[in-house]
Write an enzyme that holds these catalytic residues in place. Sequence first.
Site, PDB file in Angstrom:
ATOM      1  N   ASN A   1       0.851  -1.081  -0.018  1.00 18.05           N
ATOM      2  CA  ASN A   1       0.002  -0.015  -0.085  1.00 18.05           C
ATOM      3  C   ASN A   1       0.998   1.131   0.196  1.00 18.05           C
ATOM      4  O   ASN A   1       1.416   1.650   1.075  1.00 18.05           O
ATOM      5  CB  ASN A   1      -0.920  -0.158   1.083  1.00 18.05           C
ATOM      6  CG  ASN A   1      -1.868   1.128   1.469  1.00 18.05           C
ATOM      7  OD1 ASN A   1      -1.767   1.970   0.511  1.00 18.05           O
ATOM      8  ND2 ASN A   1      -2.447   1.431   2.580  1.00 18.05           N
TER       9      ASN A   1
ATOM     10  N   LYS B   1       0.048   4.104  -0.300  1.00 18.85           N
ATOM     11  CA  LYS B   1      -0.412   5.270   0.435  1.00 18.85           C
ATOM     12  C   LYS B   1      -0.265   6.585  -0.542  1.00 18.85           C
ATOM     13  O   LYS B   1      -0.279   6.590  -1.579  1.00 18.85           O
ATOM     14  CB  LYS B   1       0.131   5.728   1.820  1.00 18.85           C
ATOM     15  CG  LYS B   1      -0.177   4.301   2.615  1.00 18.85           C
ATOM     16  CD  LYS B   1      -0.020   4.204   3.978  1.00 18.85           C
ATOM     17  CE  LYS B   1      -0.066   3.035   4.767  1.00 18.85           C
ATOM     18  NZ  LYS B   1       0.038   3.112   6.359  1.00 18.85           N
TER      19      LYS B   1
ATOM     20  N   HIS C   1      -9.277   1.008   5.253  1.00 17.95           N
ATOM     21  CA  HIS C   1      -7.960   1.011   5.912  1.00 17.95           C
ATOM     22  C   HIS C   1      -8.171   1.963   6.807  1.00 17.95           C
ATOM     23  O   HIS C   1      -8.878   3.136   6.967  1.00 17.95           O
ATOM     24  CB  HIS C   1      -6.821   1.671   4.512  1.00 17.95           C
ATOM     25  CG  HIS C   1      -5.564   1.717   5.289  1.00 17.95           C
ATOM     26  ND1 HIS C   1      -5.324   2.781   5.953  1.00 17.95           N
ATOM     27  CD2 HIS C   1      -4.559   0.840   5.116  1.00 17.95           C
ATOM     28  CE1 HIS C   1      -3.966   2.421   6.628  1.00 17.95           C
ATOM     29  NE2 HIS C   1      -3.422   1.094   5.902  1.00 17.95           N
TER      30      HIS C   1
ATOM     31  N   GLU D   1      -6.592   4.444   8.039  1.00 15.11           N
ATOM     32  CA  GLU D   1      -6.485   6.039   7.508  1.00 15.11           C
ATOM     33  C   GLU D   1      -7.854   6.483   7.200  1.00 15.11           C
ATOM     34  O   GLU D   1      -7.962   7.588   7.325  1.00 15.11           O
ATOM     35  CB  GLU D   1      -5.506   6.163   6.684  1.00 15.11           C
ATOM     36  CG  GLU D   1      -3.883   6.111   7.621  1.00 15.11           C
ATOM     37  CD  GLU D   1      -2.644   5.428   6.882  1.00 15.11           C
ATOM     38  OE1 GLU D   1      -2.799   5.208   5.669  1.00 15.11           O
ATOM     39  OE2 GLU D   1      -1.985   4.819   7.325  1.00 15.11           O
TER      40      GLU D   1
ATOM     41  N   GLU E   1      -4.819  -4.945  10.797  1.00 10.42           N
ATOM     42  CA  GLU E   1      -3.990  -3.834  10.877  1.00 10.42           C
ATOM     43  C   GLU E   1      -4.279  -3.300  12.160  1.00 10.42           C
ATOM     44  O   GLU E   1      -5.027  -2.385  12.195  1.00 10.42           O
ATOM     45  CB  GLU E   1      -3.946  -3.105   9.717  1.00 10.42           C
ATOM     46  CG  GLU E   1      -3.655  -3.580   8.380  1.00 10.42           C
ATOM     47  CD  GLU E   1      -3.267  -2.320   7.213  1.00 10.42           C
ATOM     48  OE1 GLU E   1      -2.209  -2.637   6.782  1.00 10.42           O
ATOM     49  OE2 GLU E   1      -3.858  -1.664   7.204  1.00 10.42           O
TER      50      GLU E   1
ATOM     51  N   GLY F   1       2.776   2.276  10.728  1.00 10.96           N
ATOM     52  CA  GLY F   1       4.075   3.289  10.547  1.00 10.96           C
ATOM     53  C   GLY F   1       4.618   3.873  11.862  1.00 10.96           C
ATOM     54  O   GLY F   1       5.206   4.799  11.764  1.00 10.96           O
TER      55      GLY F   1
ATOM     56  N   SER G   1       4.000  -2.227  10.108  1.00 13.73           N
ATOM     57  CA  SER G   1       5.192  -2.465  10.594  1.00 13.73           C
ATOM     58  C   SER G   1       5.966  -3.638  10.090  1.00 13.73           C
ATOM     59  O   SER G   1       6.998  -3.957  10.713  1.00 13.73           O
ATOM     60  CB  SER G   1       5.780  -1.819  11.975  1.00 13.73           C
ATOM     61  OG  SER G   1       5.418  -0.488  12.239  1.00 13.73           O
TER      62      SER G   1
HETATM   63  P1  13P Z   1       3.423   0.271   7.554  1.00 15.19           P
HETATM   64  O1  13P Z   1       3.785  -0.925   6.985  1.00 15.19           O
HETATM   65  O2  13P Z   1       4.313   1.700   7.011  1.00 15.19           O
HETATM   66  O3  13P Z   1       3.278   0.239   9.226  1.00 15.19           O
HETATM   67  O4  13P Z   1       1.682   0.415   7.184  1.00 15.19           O
HETATM   68  C1  13P Z   1       0.924  -0.356   7.331  1.00 15.19           C
HETATM   69  C2  13P Z   1      -0.129  -0.165   6.291  1.00 15.19           C
HETATM   70  O5  13P Z   1      -1.037   0.426   6.766  1.00 15.19           O
HETATM   71  C3  13P Z   1      -0.256  -0.871   5.244  1.00 15.19           C
HETATM   72  O6  13P Z   1      -1.805  -0.749   4.743  1.00 15.19           O
END
Ligand code: 13P
Length: 255
Positions: free
Chosen positions: A9, A11, A95, A97, A167, A173, A213
């Site tokens: 992803n 983003k 997701h 976010e 997740e 992150g 992560s």
């Molecule tokens: P990270 O791997 O940067 O922690 O992000 C995970 C994520 O949100 C994937 O959709």
Amino acid sequence: MRKPFVAGNWKMNLTKAEAVALASGLAAKAGAFGSTEVGVIPAFVHIDCVAAAVKGSPVGVGAQDMYFEKGGAFTGEVCASMLTDLAVKYVLVGHSERRHVIGETDALLNKKLHAVINAGLVAILCVGEKIEERKANKTFDVCKTQLVEGLKGLDKSKAGQLVIAYEPVWAIGTGLNATKEQAQEVHAFIRGELAKIFDAATAAGIRIQYGGSVKASNAAELMSQPDVDGALVGGASLKVDEFMGIITAAAAAKK
Ligand code: 13P
């Protein structure tokens, strides 16, 4: 045996040139994917050029979101036919976010999930708890609600078009991944809930990715868990070698 599935992803990152270079670099290494299904999920504006860059390779292309209406006066939104037109295979739904930064609700996400599946695309439904919810022992409750509400009305005959991504919000992150035990515990719980929503045989066929992560250095232990069927990767999917480390770890763990 569930085929491992690792998706990146991307983003709201990368320039167009960087996205194309990353996609091409990954496609060039497809010979080392082993049994792992690999997808990349760029920003909408990069989907077309990324799809062109991976054409003819086994790398699938996804979208980070999609609106549930078929088209019309919905300024700023993107509908299913626009994505299928670009050879998109997967769409992320819910997701963290989208849920927690943009404010999308379970009811909206359920409409999006149906629209994705009705268009013949694969929905990757993302679920996961915030840190305060984990501390209050609400992890299972939160995941259950997100699953039950998100999957409402979905017939088990469509389960082949469904992937779940667990997740935990506190792991996204932050560099703080769930331990393999924490991931397995929630993945097993999710599979149990899927068995209640559909049935045990259907639940046994649905892939559940872990996200939060994931890196090349922790992928092997996370992927060693029986109910962890792959990864949804953010930051570590932005570098070919790091992402390849995750892909090969998944293939090795699921032989
Ligand atoms: P990270 O791997 O940067 O922690 O992000 C995970 C994520 O949100 C994937 O959709």
